[in-house]
Design a protein around this motif. Structure first.
Motif, short mmCIF file in Angstrom:
data_model
loop_
_atom_site.label_atom_id
_atom_site.label_comp_id
_atom_site.label_asym_id
_atom_site.label_seq_id
_atom_site.Cartn_x
_atom_site.Cartn_y
_atom_site.Cartn_z
N ILE A 190 64.98 87.54 26.36
CA ILE A 190 64.32 86.30 25.62
C ILE A 190 64.02 85.36 26.71
O ILE A 190 64.53 84.64 27.56
N PHE A 191 62.85 85.17 26.77
CA PHE A 191 62.13 83.90 27.77
C PHE A 191 61.60 82.68 27.04
O PHE A 191 60.94 82.66 25.75
N ILE A 192 62.05 81.83 27.52
CA ILE A 192 61.94 80.29 26.69
C ILE A 192 61.15 79.39 27.55
O ILE A 192 61.45 79.23 28.87
N GLU A 193 60.10 78.57 27.27
CA GLU A 193 59.26 77.92 28.09
C GLU A 193 59.05 76.58 27.37
O GLU A 193 58.88 76.65 25.85
N THR A 194 59.04 75.24 27.88
CA THR A 194 58.47 74.31 27.26
C THR A 194 57.02 73.79 27.64
O THR A 194 57.03 73.81 29.19
N LEU A 195 56.41 73.63 26.66
CA LEU A 195 54.86 73.61 27.20
C LEU A 195 54.32 72.28 26.61
O LEU A 195 54.85 71.76 25.62
N GLN A 196 53.19 71.89 26.97
CA GLN A 196 52.67 70.70 26.66
C GLN A 196 51.92 71.17 25.45
O GLN A 196 51.06 72.05 25.11
N ALA A 197 52.14 70.19 24.50
CA ALA A 197 51.44 70.34 23.05
C ALA A 197 50.80 69.11 22.68
O ALA A 197 51.01 67.92 23.13
N TYR A 198 50.06 68.96 21.56
CA TYR A 198 49.36 68.27 21.03
C TYR A 198 49.27 68.20 19.65
O TYR A 198 49.44 69.16 18.78
N GLN A 199 49.45 66.87 18.90
CA GLN A 199 49.45 66.87 17.30
C GLN A 199 48.57 65.57 17.10
O GLN A 199 48.32 64.61 17.62
N ILE A 200 47.93 65.99 15.86
CA ILE A 200 46.75 65.03 15.44
C ILE A 200 47.34 63.87 14.70
O ILE A 200 48.31 64.06 14.20
N SER A 201 46.97 62.70 15.29
CA SER A 201 47.41 61.53 14.54
C SER A 201 46.83 61.03 13.15
O SER A 201 45.92 61.74 12.75
N ILE A 202 47.16 59.68 12.68
CA ILE A 202 46.71 59.50 11.22
C ILE A 202 45.22 59.14 11.59
O ILE A 202 44.36 59.41 10.78
N SER A 203 44.87 58.32 12.82
CA SER A 203 43.70 57.96 13.01
C SER A 203 42.55 59.33 13.18
O SER A 203 41.64 59.19 12.94
#
Length: 354
Positions: free
Chosen positions: A29-42
């Protein structure tokens, strides 16, 4: 890049985040922390403002004629076809009405599936198109779209490639039509060679476990089935040649070396141990097969397949990108009397797969 711009403090439509992703390959099992993006209210508010809801007639969107196809032999043909469709569905129109309109404007013999694919692609680039009472309607207002005068009253014939795509759109029911871009990559030469490899892997992953082995001194593509304790396996080499591939001696000999390395599994032959990518967790039980994939095959390629078979005592094949699409479709069709065993059997027929 786009998300980075949208997350700028002056815009703020997207929020930067971190996401933990895990994937299991064999028993590891390989685990990695990646850059992610989430849409804001605006960001949600801005997104909704550009969609065509009942209280919002839709925004004005700039779509130039040149945007409808950017390159390739058929760019003018595709631009004209797509421009006529967009112009027509400013008002609700059925598929039959669209086909008649294209016929009347020197774009004949366009199939229903081709039109549906064009409309799906319009949606993918952000156009809002509704479907109600068996009619399509463009909800956005389009600016800048105009067919050049010199192209309005002439008939441009589609290339053989585009005609093949149109035929396949009618045949491919279970397989996503986005895979038709494999045909473009198959003739793209060096500029499309890597994309060709990657798309073949993605296509094969619809029916088996396929991997793209990056780096030198190893095969480009391998595949096996089933996922756990596999039985069948394949080593593939893809070549994006417009005029066809004849399997020259150097490529023939590379395939021989790959087959021999897989069978020996000896670190002294190749210390990168690429064959371990077949472990899941055990190696496939059946003999490995080999195959070459290209747009077409020319010259004495069958002699080269025979040579590899004689040298390694392993069966293989050549298969065109078009045929590979059809074979994957047949496997995906649960109602067809064709399964993965048939697929691997054909890949070991020591000739061109038909």
């Amino acid at each position: 890049m786009i998300c980075g711009w949208l997350s700028n403090n002056k815009i703020g439509w997207v929020i930067k985040n971190r996401k933990i992703v895990s994937i299991q390959i064999g028993n590891e099992i390989f685990i990695e922390t990646l850059q992610a993006y989430q849409i804001s209210i605006s960001g949600i508010t801005a997104f909704r403002s550009c969609r065509a809801y009942s209280r919002n007639a839709g925004t004005i969107k700039n779509v130039s004629f040149e945007m409808l196809a950017t390159k390739g032999l058929d760019k003018d043909f595709l631009r004209i076809r797509r421009a006529y469709i967009l112009q027509l569905i400013n008002q609700p129109k059925s598929i039959e009405q669209i086909i008649r309109h294209l016929d009347n404007n020197n774009v004949p013999n366009i199939t229903e599936e081709t039109i549906k694919d064009d409309i799906k692609n319009f949606k993918r680039i952000g156009l809002e198109i509704t479907f109600s009472a068996n009619k399509f309607k463009l909800a956005d207002n389009i600016a800048l779209l105009e067919i050049p005068i010199n192209l309005r009253h002439i008939r441009i014939s589609p290339s053989n490639l585009e005609q093949t795509k149109q035929q396949l759109r009618e045949e491919l029911i279970y397989l996503d039509h986005q895979y038709l871009d494999i045909l473009d990559f198959s003739i793209a030469g060096n500029t499309g060679a890597r994309q060709f490899e990657v798309r073949i892997v993605e296509l094969l992953n619809e029916i088996i476990i396929a991997k793209h082995l990056s780096g030198g001194n190893r095969p480009e593509i391998i595949g096996f089935n089933p996922r756990e304790n596999p039985e069948d396996c394949i080593i593939m080499d893809s070549k994006a040649y417009r005029e066809g591939f004849n399997i020259p001696a150097n490529e023939r000999d590379k395939m021989i070396r790959y087959v021999e390395e897989y069978n020996a599994k000896d670190n002294t032959l190749n210390n990168n141990k690429w064959w371990k990518n077949f472990e899941s967790p055990n190696y496939p039980t059946n003999q490995v097969k080999f195959s070459f994939v290209s747009s077409s095959f020319i010259g004495q390629f069958t002699n080269q397949l025979t040579y590899i078979n004689n040298r390694t005592n392993v069966n293989g094949s050549a298969i065109t990108a078009e045929t590979l699409l059809r074979k994957v479709e047949k496997v995906m069709n649960v109602n067809a009397e064709y399964n993965l065993s048939n697929f691997f059997e054909e890949l070991g027929n020591n000739t061109l797969v038909a």
